[in-house]
Scaffold this motif. Structure first.
Motif: not given
Length: 147
Positions: A41-50, A57-66, A92-95
């Motif tokens: 199962k893949m999670e796709e996420k986006m963090i915005t700094a405002r 700023g924007v950080a876009q990432f996905r998490i899959i398989g650890g 924030e991405f790392e957390q």
């Protein structure tokens, strides 16, 4: 024996979905020792700094398989190179990845670039170089294991 045909498909139609559903479990068991498809199962996420509700700023990432894969870290031009928003978004991405039990963080950046230097400064190490890759330039794969 029947003649082998190749068909270029547009997206995932029902017979392709069924093929995947039938064949992935045995392929996963062969390589990883499990058949549970939920582990993919893949999670796709986006963090915005405002600031004042305006994106800086924007950080876009996905998490899959650890593994947390950072695909984009983009800062508004006037704030780039100041080491504030990029560092905050990366943290924030790392957390989030840590809270999701990731054992590795991964990203791809331009080789010998300001961005690659930024990631190296924050503990990411080169895993390999993709020579003459996207747009004909060298890219570097980077990873971090302790975060």
């Amino acid at each position: 024996m029947e003649k082998l045909q190749f068909v270029t498909e547009q997206g995932f139609n029902q017979d392709i979905k069924e093929f995947y559903m039938n064949e992935w479990p045995s392929a996963n068991e062969e390589v990883f020792g499990f058949t549970d498809q939920s582990k993919w199962k893949m999670e796709e996420k986006m963090i915005t700094a405002r600031i004042d509700n305006q994106i800086v700023g924007v950080a876009q990432f996905r998490i899959i398989g650890g593994v947390g894969y950072l695909s984009t870290l983009l800062i508004k031009e006037e704030f780039r190179g100041k080491g504030v928003f990029g560092q905050a978004l990366l943290s924030e991405f790392e957390q989030i990845a840590k809270a999701k039990n990731c054992h590795k963080l991964s990203l791809k950046s331009y080789k010998n670039s300001r961005a690659a230097n930024f990631f190296a400064k924050h503990g990411y190490q080169e895993e390999g170089v993709l020579k003459n890759d996207i747009h004909g330039i060298d890219w570097v794969m980077m990873a971090k294991y302790s975060f």
